[in-house]
Structure formats: structure tokens, C-alpha cells
Design a protein around this motif. Structure first.
Motif, PDB file in Angstrom:
ATOM      1  N   GLN A  55       0.717  -1.233  -0.136  1.00 32.81           N
ATOM      2  CA  GLN A  55      -0.168  -0.009   0.121  1.00 32.81           C
ATOM      3  C   GLN A  55       0.970   1.156   0.014  1.00 32.81           C
ATOM      4  O   GLN A  55       0.479   2.229  -0.634  1.00 32.81           O
ATOM      5  N   GLU A  56       2.009   1.282   0.865  1.00 26.28           N
ATOM      6  CA  GLU A  56       2.810   2.294   0.921  1.00 26.28           C
ATOM      7  C   GLU A  56       3.637   2.698  -0.679  1.00 26.28           C
ATOM      8  O   GLU A  56       3.598   3.613  -1.016  1.00 26.28           O
ATOM      9  N   ASP A  58       2.341   1.716  -3.367  1.00 27.54           N
ATOM     10  CA  ASP A  58       1.265   2.258  -4.283  1.00 27.54           C
ATOM     11  C   ASP A  58       0.969   3.779  -4.187  1.00 27.54           C
ATOM     12  O   ASP A  58       0.730   4.352  -5.208  1.00 27.54           O
ATOM     13  N   ASN A  59       0.974   4.094  -2.993  1.00 29.04           N
ATOM     14  CA  ASN A  59       0.771   5.681  -2.442  1.00 29.04           C
ATOM     15  C   ASN A  59       2.034   6.449  -2.829  1.00 29.04           C
ATOM     16  O   ASN A  59       1.584   7.451  -3.464  1.00 29.04           O
ATOM     17  N   ARG A  60       3.137   5.830  -2.985  1.00 29.15           N
ATOM     18  CA  ARG A  60       4.189   6.828  -3.524  1.00 29.15           C
ATOM     19  C   ARG A  60       4.114   7.072  -4.995  1.00 29.15           C
ATOM     20  O   ARG A  60       4.575   7.892  -5.591  1.00 29.15           O
ATOM     21  N   TYR A  62       1.321   6.814  -6.508  1.00 26.16           N
ATOM     22  CA  TYR A  62       0.241   7.660  -6.946  1.00 26.16           C
ATOM     23  C   TYR A  62       0.541   8.947  -6.804  1.00 26.16           C
ATOM     24  O   TYR A  62       0.390  10.043  -7.553  1.00 26.16           O
ATOM     25  N   GLN A  63       1.196   9.340  -5.681  1.00 22.71           N
ATOM     26  CA  GLN A  63       1.418  10.879  -5.068  1.00 22.71           C
ATOM     27  C   GLN A  63       2.437  11.180  -6.171  1.00 22.71           C
ATOM     28  O   GLN A  63       2.321  12.682  -6.645  1.00 22.71           O
ATOM     29  N   ARG A  66       0.059  12.008  -9.249  1.00 27.09           N
ATOM     30  CA  ARG A  66      -1.027  12.945  -8.860  1.00 27.09           C
ATOM     31  C   ARG A  66      -0.527  14.437  -8.864  1.00 27.09           C
ATOM     32  O   ARG A  66      -1.439  15.196  -9.260  1.00 27.09           O
ATOM     33  N   ASP A 129      -9.814  13.271  -6.880  1.00 28.57           N
ATOM     34  CA  ASP A 129      -8.234  12.480  -6.393  1.00 28.57           C
ATOM     35  C   ASP A 129      -7.873  11.649  -7.352  1.00 28.57           C
ATOM     36  O   ASP A 129      -6.736  10.949  -7.143  1.00 28.57           O
ATOM     37  N   PRO A 158      -5.346   4.795  -5.036  1.00 28.52           N
ATOM     38  CA  PRO A 158      -5.090   3.616  -4.270  1.00 28.52           C
ATOM     39  C   PRO A 158      -6.041   3.203  -3.289  1.00 28.52           C
ATOM     40  O   PRO A 158      -7.027   3.987  -2.714  1.00 28.52           O
TER      41      PRO A 158
END
Length: 197
Positions: A55-56, A58-60, A62-63, A66, A129, A158
Motif C-alpha cells: 500500500q505504501e 502504491d501511495n508513493r 500515486y503521489q 498525482r 483525487d 489507491p
């Protein structure tokens, strides 16, 4: 199964797309019905990689996408030498994830696909988002060796399923439409039928 079709039992491992490390193993049964409907898939996976770490990551990813000041635009990924610019690796990874839905839906017992190239990609800047991309991808069809061109609209956030809408064209088949959702990372596949763009 004489009345139904052929059933296959599979045991396979999954690996991290970027590092190549083993992240889990899966047991699956796949029934290809005698009719032309999609195969019935039952799958159960055990993960060796920490879900929080996934998940972390994926988030990196995504950020990074984004917060682009300008939309990401690219062509011919990978290039004719097999190279992918570091800045376009996340775009390629999303293309592979999104086109896996198309490949799953189009594959048959005797026909398979893999993502050969992203011919073009363009990011759409959204007010919400989600991140959204338009792709033209080339899928390599096995065993025919035909290259299938598909236009794919991909939307992702995410923690939510990866949404994929597409249409494909080939020399023999004309246009084929489809749409669906595929979850991010390795959490399974959902379906959304009938919506084309």
C-alpha cells in the motif's frame, strides 16, 4: 468435464513487478466452458510481502503521478531497443496492470496475450483525487503473432479498483468493445459490463 469444458488446476508464484522478488503464491482453478463465455476462475493467494508495504508503494507511485504540474505524455514505451525512461516507468507499470484486464477478457484456451508496447499515453488532469490516463497499447497475440491495438482509458486511486474501459482493433476482427475494473496491486478482479466510451 465432458459437458462443461476443460478445467485446469494451477499453482504459481507472483513477483514484484519492479524488484522481481517473490511476493506470494497462488492456487487457482480455471474452467474454459465449451461456450464462448469467459472462463470461470477461482483463485486463492498467500502473500509473503507485507500488505502495508504494498500500500505504501502504491501511495508513493500515486503521489508522484498525482502532483504533476503538466500532464504526463509519452510515446513508444519501451522504445525499439527495449528501453523505458525512468520517468515513464510508473506509466508503463499502470499500462501493464490495465491491459492485463483486457488480456484476461480476450484470452481463450488456445489464445493468449502480453503487453508489447505503449504506443501513446496522455494523462488527464482531474479535479477529484483519481488519476486518469488514455493509452494506446499493442498486445502481442500468441500463437498467431498478431499485434492487436487497443485504446484504453484507465482511472486509479489507491485502495480502489483500477477502472479500465477499452476498445481493440485488429486486422481480422474489426473493433471490439469492453470495460471493467481491475483492482490495484494483487487484490483480485471485479467486472463492470456495458459501459463504453
Amino acid at each position: 468435464i465432458p459437458e462443461s469444458g476443460h478445467k485446469y488446476y494451477l499453482h504459481f508464484t507472483t513477483e514484484d513487478y519492479k524488484s522481481g522478488e517473490n511476493v506470494g503464491s497462488c492456487l487457482a482453478t480455471v474452467l474454459y466452458p465449451k461456450t464462448k463465455s469467459l472462463p470461470a476462475v477461482n483463485i486463492k493467494c498467500t502473500y509473503t510481502k507485507d500488505q502495508k508495504q504494498i500500500q505504501e508503494e502504491d501511495n508513493r507511485l500515486y503521489q508522484k503521478m498525482r502532483h504533476q504540474t503538466k500532464p504526463i505524455i509519452g510515446n513508444n514505451i519501451p522504445d525499439s531497443y527495449g528501453n523505458i525512461e525512468a520517468a515513464l516507468e510508473p506509466v508503463w507499470a499502470l499500462a501493464v496492470a490495465g491491459s492485463s484486464y483486457i488480456m484476461w477478457e480476450k484470452s481463450t484456451e488456445n489464445l493468449g496475450y502480453f503487453t508489447a508496447q505503449v504506443k501513446s499515453v496522455k494523462q488527464w488532469i482531474r479535479k477529484d483525487d483519481f488519476i486518469e490516463f488514455d493509452y494506446t497499447v499493442l498486445l502481442h497475440e500468441i500463437p498467431t503473432q498478431e499485434m492487436i491495438s487497443c485504446h484504453m482509458r484507465l482511472t486509479w486511486l489507491p485502495g480502489h479498483p483500477l477502472k479500465v474501459k477499452y476498445f481493440c482493433a485488429s486486422e481480422n476482427q474489426g473493433l471490439e468493445y469492453g470495460s471493467g475494473m481491475e483492482s490495484g496491486s494483487a487484490a483480485g478482479i471485479l467486472h463492470e459490463r456495458g459501459a463504453n466510451f
